[in-house]
Design an enzyme around this catalytic site. Structure first.
Site, PDB file in Angstrom:
ATOM      1  N   HIS A   1       8.110 -19.634 -18.135  1.00  0.00           N
ATOM      2  CA  HIS A   1       7.429 -18.582 -17.367  1.00  0.00           C
ATOM      3  C   HIS A   1       6.771 -17.540 -18.264  1.00  0.00           C
ATOM      4  O   HIS A   1       6.223 -16.561 -17.779  1.00  0.00           O
ATOM      5  CB  HIS A   1       8.385 -17.911 -16.390  1.00  0.00           C
ATOM      6  CG  HIS A   1       9.643 -17.390 -17.015  1.00  0.00           C
ATOM      7  ND1 HIS A   1      10.834 -17.323 -16.340  1.00  0.00           N
ATOM      8  CD2 HIS A   1       9.899 -16.936 -18.255  1.00  0.00           C
ATOM      9  CE1 HIS A   1      11.761 -16.833 -17.128  1.00  0.00           C
ATOM     10  NE2 HIS A   1      11.223 -16.584 -18.283  1.00  0.00           N
TER      11      HIS A   1
ATOM     12  N   ASP B   1       6.531 -14.865 -24.691  1.00  0.00           N
ATOM     13  CA  ASP B   1       7.580 -14.870 -25.705  1.00  0.00           C
ATOM     14  C   ASP B   1       7.058 -15.023 -27.129  1.00  0.00           C
ATOM     15  O   ASP B   1       7.859 -15.134 -28.058  1.00  0.00           O
ATOM     16  CB  ASP B   1       8.565 -16.007 -25.420  1.00  0.00           C
ATOM     17  CG  ASP B   1       9.385 -15.752 -24.173  1.00  0.00           C
ATOM     18  OD1 ASP B   1       9.708 -14.582 -23.918  1.00  0.00           O
ATOM     19  OD2 ASP B   1       9.708 -16.719 -23.461  1.00  0.00           O
TER      20      ASP B   1
END
Length: 458
Positions: free
Chosen positions: A181, A266
């Protein structure tokens, strides 16, 4: 196996391996309940922890009844039974849980390792975690090919990068996609700089946990000038108030200025290994860039997860309370259910997925390695979309800091060689000597839960 028919006729069967994570399973059920075209589907909850399985199952059963959505819910501790007749198999299990991860980190810190650019030691893809995960991923794959060979295998748990690469190389006939995600971070960037995410278009190629915003448009116009103005005029005030490791903090802005493309999700965040190491050289440097990965893991990730588990426990025990009162019917923004709908109901959409780079979707990344790219998903299946790629320096860092370590990890996994595993640790930016690497490995392998790993690596 126990099943309950809430109504309707079976549409598709979705097997969730590792469904004892109640928060994860509830998010999926919420998304299914908000997807009318999937009404009537069979959802098979599977977990080896029967207590956790029962809790997750009961909570999701209550939610589906409250939503008045017709589903067929099943629960079982038998993985092969869960796979029978499955159209989609979702792997969400984490062997050993967070405690095994933290135990390994404690050992690594005693040996001089620290957060920042460390992909296989001070990261949630620690090599001692990945070993069991890769074994699990492969055993599930073998069961799928035997029991439900036409099912889509959806890798949700880490390591997505190593898992997609390893499995798709070894089992090219399988239908496989990896999910993360982190790509939702582009919408967070848009919101912060004042843009409606519904009107942005973008391209964010890379490998898992290392993706970059290379194309960014708002209502048909180039949006990078808007981002540049925000950085020049408003970022200072934002940085003063934002928390540690923020996706639009000084580290992210510094990387954007260096490479001309913006890190998403990330990429530079602790959830992706807090790349690069140079922003974490010492405490003074981390303070300058407003980075504190240790606090991020402790206060945001683990504490936030614990709070979610406690909330789930409280709601599950209070059967007089409506689940919807605590968990309103809102889409989770996770990509798994939209993926299933796109294929099962032939609802075409472009999604960010992790697949093999076999058609050179990201130039410069090996063709037999995983990439995270936009894909066209429909009843036909998954079709990767070729991107314009990444700047050459970013590709070189991807090869050095992402591709090379994963290749070394897979080499060690395949060979069972202790020395190959030492080579993987030597690639970590915080390794200063072979003696340090061997000392870390020896102590990690003495962890009581790693009997199989000790036997594997000789």
């Amino acid at each position: 196996m126990k099943s309950i028919i809430i109504g309707g006729t079976p549409m598709v069967k979705i097997s969730i391996i590792g469904a004892g994570s109640a928060m994860f399973s509830l998010s999926l059920i919420k998304d299914i309940c908000l997807t009318p075209s999937l009404e009537g589907s069979v959802i098979s909850f599977m977990d080896i922890d029967e207590q956790r399985l029962n809790s997750a199952y009961s909570l999701c059963e209550r939610y589906a009844k409250e939503a008045n959505i017709h589903l067929i819910l099943e629960k079982t501790t038998d993985r092969r039974e869960s796979l029978r007749g499955a159209d989609f198999v979702m792997l969400a299990a984490l062997i050993g849980g967070h405690q095994r991860l933290k135990d390994g980190w404690d050992i690594a810190q005693r040996h001089g390792y620290r957060f920042g650019g460390s992909l296989h030691v001070m990261h949630d893809e620690g090599f001692w975690i990945n070993f069991d995960q890769l074994q699990l991923m492969e055993s599930v794959m073998q069961d799928i090919l035997e029991i439900c060979p036409n099912a889509w295998y959806m890798l949700v748990s880490n390591p997505v990068m190593a898992g997609v690469t390893y499995l798709q190389r070894k089992y090219p006939e399988a239908k496989l996609a990896g999910f993360c995600h982190g790509s939702n971070g582009v919408k967070a960037v848009a919101e912060v700089i004042g843009l409606d995410p519904e009107h942005i278009t973008y391209e964010i190629p890379g490998v898992n946990h290392f993706i970059w915003l290379t194309e960014f448009r708002y209502k048909g116009e180039d949006a990078f000038p808007i981002l540049d103005r925000w950085i020049e005029e408003k970022s200072a005030d934002y940085i003063e108030k934002c928390g540690t490791c923020d996706w639009l903090g000084p580290k992210a802005i510094d990387l954007y200025k260096k490479f001309g493309v913006f890190p998403i999700g990330d990429t530079g965040n602790p959830g992706g290994g807090a790349w690069p190491a140079w922003h974490h050289a010492d405490e003074e440097t981390e303070r300058f860039y407003k980075e504190d990965p240790q606090a991020w893991w402790r206060d945001l990730y683990f504490a936030g997860g614990a709070a979610g588990v406690e909330k789930i426990r409280r709601v599950s025990e209070n059967t007089a309370e409506k689940v919807m009162d605590s968990f309103p019917p809102e889409h989770s923004t996770e990509p798994m259910i939209p993926f299933i709908e796109a294929i099962a109901c032939d609802v075409p959409r472009v999604m960010i997925l992790n697949i093999l780079n076999d058609s050179n979707y990201v130039p410069g990344i090996p063709l037999d390695f995983q990439v995270e790219i936009p894909c066209y998903v429909s009843g036909i299946g998954v079709q990767g979309i070729k991107t314009k790629g990444l700047p050459k320096p970013v590709i070189q860092y991807a090869l050095r800091d992402r591709v090379a370590p994963v290749e070394m990890e897979l080499q060690a996994y395949g060979s069972g060689s202790y020395d190959d595993l030492v080579q993987l640790i030597l690639m970590d930016p915080w390794t200063r000597s072979e003696q340090q690497a061997r000392a870390l490995l020896d102590e990690i392998l003495q962890m009581p839960s790693l009997v199989a790993m000790r036997e594997h690596f000789k």
